[in-house]
Design a protein around this motif. Structure first.
Motif, short mmCIF file in Angstrom:
data_model
loop_
_atom_site.label_atom_id
_atom_site.label_comp_id
_atom_site.label_asym_id
_atom_site.label_seq_id
_atom_site.Cartn_x
_atom_site.Cartn_y
_atom_site.Cartn_z
N GLU A 270 7.44 21.14 9.16
CA GLU A 270 8.79 21.32 9.72
C GLU A 270 9.42 19.97 10.08
OE1 GLU A 270 8.17 23.83 13.07
OE2 GLU A 270 7.45 25.53 11.88
N LEU A 271 8.62 19.09 10.68
CA LEU A 271 9.17 17.81 11.16
C LEU A 271 9.52 16.87 10.01
CD1 LEU A 271 6.91 16.92 14.24
CD2 LEU A 271 9.33 17.49 14.27
N TYR A 272 8.63 16.77 9.02
CA TYR A 272 8.78 15.78 7.96
C TYR A 272 9.16 16.43 6.63
CZ TYR A 272 6.18 13.38 11.58
OH TYR A 272 5.76 12.88 12.78
N MET B 259 2.06 10.07 13.19
CA MET B 259 2.78 11.26 12.72
C MET B 259 2.03 12.52 13.10
SD MET B 259 4.00 9.84 9.00
CE MET B 259 5.02 11.18 8.48
N ILE B 260 0.70 12.49 12.94
CA ILE B 260 -0.10 13.68 13.27
C ILE B 260 -0.07 13.93 14.77
CG2 ILE B 260 -2.44 14.63 13.23
CD1 ILE B 260 -2.90 13.10 10.62
N ARG B 261 -0.19 12.85 15.56
CA ARG B 261 -0.18 13.02 17.02
C ARG B 261 1.18 13.50 17.52
NH1 ARG B 261 -4.96 11.54 18.88
NH2 ARG B 261 -6.09 9.81 17.94
N ASP B 262 2.27 13.04 16.90
CA ASP B 262 3.60 13.52 17.28
C ASP B 262 3.75 15.01 16.98
OD1 ASP B 262 4.27 11.02 18.13
OD2 ASP B 262 5.40 10.48 16.33
N ALA B 263 3.17 15.44 15.87
CA ALA B 263 3.23 16.86 15.53
C ALA B 263 2.31 17.70 16.41
CB ALA B 263 2.86 17.07 14.06
N VAL C 256 0.85 -1.19 0.00
CA VAL C 256 0.00 0.00 0.00
C VAL C 256 0.88 1.23 0.00
CG1 VAL C 256 -1.78 1.26 1.25
CG2 VAL C 256 -1.82 -1.22 1.23
N ASP C 257 0.60 2.14 -0.93
CA ASP C 257 1.23 3.47 -0.95
C ASP C 257 0.15 4.50 -0.70
OD1 ASP C 257 3.58 2.26 -1.57
OD2 ASP C 257 3.62 2.84 -3.67
N LEU C 258 0.28 5.20 0.42
CA LEU C 258 -0.70 6.23 0.79
C LEU C 258 -0.02 7.57 0.63
CD1 LEU C 258 -3.03 6.10 3.83
CD2 LEU C 258 -1.63 8.09 3.50
N ARG C 259 -0.63 8.48 -0.13
CA ARG C 259 -0.02 9.79 -0.34
C ARG C 259 -1.07 10.88 -0.32
NH1 ARG C 259 3.27 10.01 -5.32
NH2 ARG C 259 3.72 7.84 -4.90
N PHE C 260 -0.65 12.06 0.12
CA PHE C 260 -1.51 13.24 0.07
C PHE C 260 -0.62 14.47 0.13
CE2 PHE C 260 -0.85 12.43 4.50
CZ PHE C 260 -0.81 13.67 5.11
N LYS C 261 -1.14 15.57 -0.40
CA LYS C 261 -0.37 16.82 -0.41
C LYS C 261 -0.56 17.49 0.94
CE LYS C 261 1.03 20.37 -3.57
NZ LYS C 261 0.88 20.94 -4.91
N LEU C 262 0.51 17.58 1.70
CA LEU C 262 0.41 18.05 3.08
C LEU C 262 -0.02 19.51 3.16
CD1 LEU C 262 0.79 17.28 6.01
CD2 LEU C 262 3.21 17.77 5.81
N TRP D 114 -8.09 18.93 6.21
CA TRP D 114 -8.65 18.16 7.31
C TRP D 114 -7.71 18.07 8.50
CZ3 TRP D 114 -5.64 13.78 8.03
CH2 TRP D 114 -4.86 13.40 6.94
N ILE D 115 -6.49 18.59 8.34
CA ILE D 115 -5.54 18.69 9.46
C ILE D 115 -5.54 20.13 9.97
CG2 ILE D 115 -3.14 18.39 10.16
CD1 ILE D 115 -2.78 16.38 7.97
N HIS D 116 -5.51 20.29 11.27
CA HIS D 116 -5.50 21.63 11.87
C HIS D 116 -4.28 22.41 11.36
CE1 HIS D 116 -5.33 24.72 15.02
NE2 HIS D 116 -6.62 24.44 15.21
N PRO D 117 -4.43 23.70 11.08
CA PRO D 117 -3.31 24.48 10.51
C PRO D 117 -2.04 24.44 11.36
CG PRO D 117 -5.35 25.73 10.36
CD PRO D 117 -5.66 24.50 11.12
N ASP D 118 -2.19 24.47 12.70
CA ASP D 118 -1.00 24.43 13.56
C ASP D 118 -0.26 23.09 13.40
OD1 ASP D 118 -1.80 26.89 14.42
OD2 ASP D 118 -2.75 26.15 16.26
N ILE D 119 -1.04 22.01 13.39
CA ILE D 119 -0.43 20.68 13.24
C ILE D 119 0.19 20.54 11.85
CG2 ILE D 119 -0.89 18.21 13.26
CD1 ILE D 119 -3.19 18.73 15.16
N ARG D 120 -0.50 21.07 10.84
CA ARG D 120 0.02 20.97 9.47
C ARG D 120 1.35 21.71 9.34
NH1 ARG D 120 -4.54 22.42 6.70
NH2 ARG D 120 -3.91 24.57 6.48
#
Length: 201
Positions: free
Chosen positions: A113-115, A149-153, A91-97, A102-108
């Motif tokens: 920065e992290l990834y 990854m989202i929870r770590d951010a 499985v290859d899962l991809r999306f434009k970050l 659907w991700i909160h702007p602060d987390i995004r």
């Protein structure tokens, strides 16, 4: 063929059809004690995805809209024997970050920065999984990695106070001194075990 032969064949066909219909309508003689009808007698057994409304107060509730992800499947190099050559389980899962609304702007922003090194030139974050021989389990593994990854951010690390930093520095110095003292003691023990040389005599 005579008319009697045709009638005989027609009657035989009717008897066969009636026997098959009776067999299909007859309830099965054995039903497992762990069948779905037994375990869930009042359920309609229709599998549906429940409607989910994320809480506005939470930055990330754990819900990931799968329709906004680009998921592709390919042949795997992981476990599975001949199965992986015939079934596309990787499985290859991809999306434009940057466009993931659907991700909160602060987390995004924190994820950017992290990834940063894991993003492609076009800004896509790619998560892969081929740890099992099941396509659905590999997809679930990709979703788990994305959630982590989202929870770590989402978690912001607190900076230690100057007193704590000084305490850590003193602890490291003490450990280094103790290590040097032990090495000197071991070196002295080894030197005492050596036989005397001509210089010592």
């Amino acid at each position: 063929m005579t008319l009697a032969t045709l009638r005989l064949n027609f009657i035989r066909g009717l008897i066969k059809n009636a026997t098959c219909t009776a067999l299909l309508q007859r309830p099965l003689g054995y039903k497992s004690s762990i069948s779905l009808e037994t375990l869930y007698p009042n359920s309609s057994l229709k599998l549906t995805t429940p409607a989910f409304k994320p809480d506005g107060n939470e930055k990330f509730s754990g819900f990931i809209p799968i329709q906004k992800l680009d998921i592709s499947y390919s042949a795997s190099s992981g476990p599975g024997g001949q199965n992986v050559n015939k079934v596309h389980t990787k499985v290859d899962l991809r999306f434009k970050l940057s466009d993931a609304d659907w991700i909160h702007p602060d987390i995004r922003q924190r994820m950017l920065e992290l990834y940063d090194k894991k993003l492609t030139k076009e800004g896509y974050l790619i998560i892969k999984s081929d740890c099992t021989r099941s396509q659905q389990l590999n997809l679930a593994d990709c979703m788990r990695k994305l959630r982590n990854m989202i929870r770590d951010a989402e978690v912001t690390k607190r900076e230690p106070s100057p007193e704590t930093q000084e305490r850590i520095r003193q602890r490291q110095l003490k450990a280094a001194r103790l290590r040097v003292a032990i090495k000197r003691e071991d070196s002295l023990k080894r030197s005492l075990k050596q036989p005397p040389t001509v210089v010592d005599l």
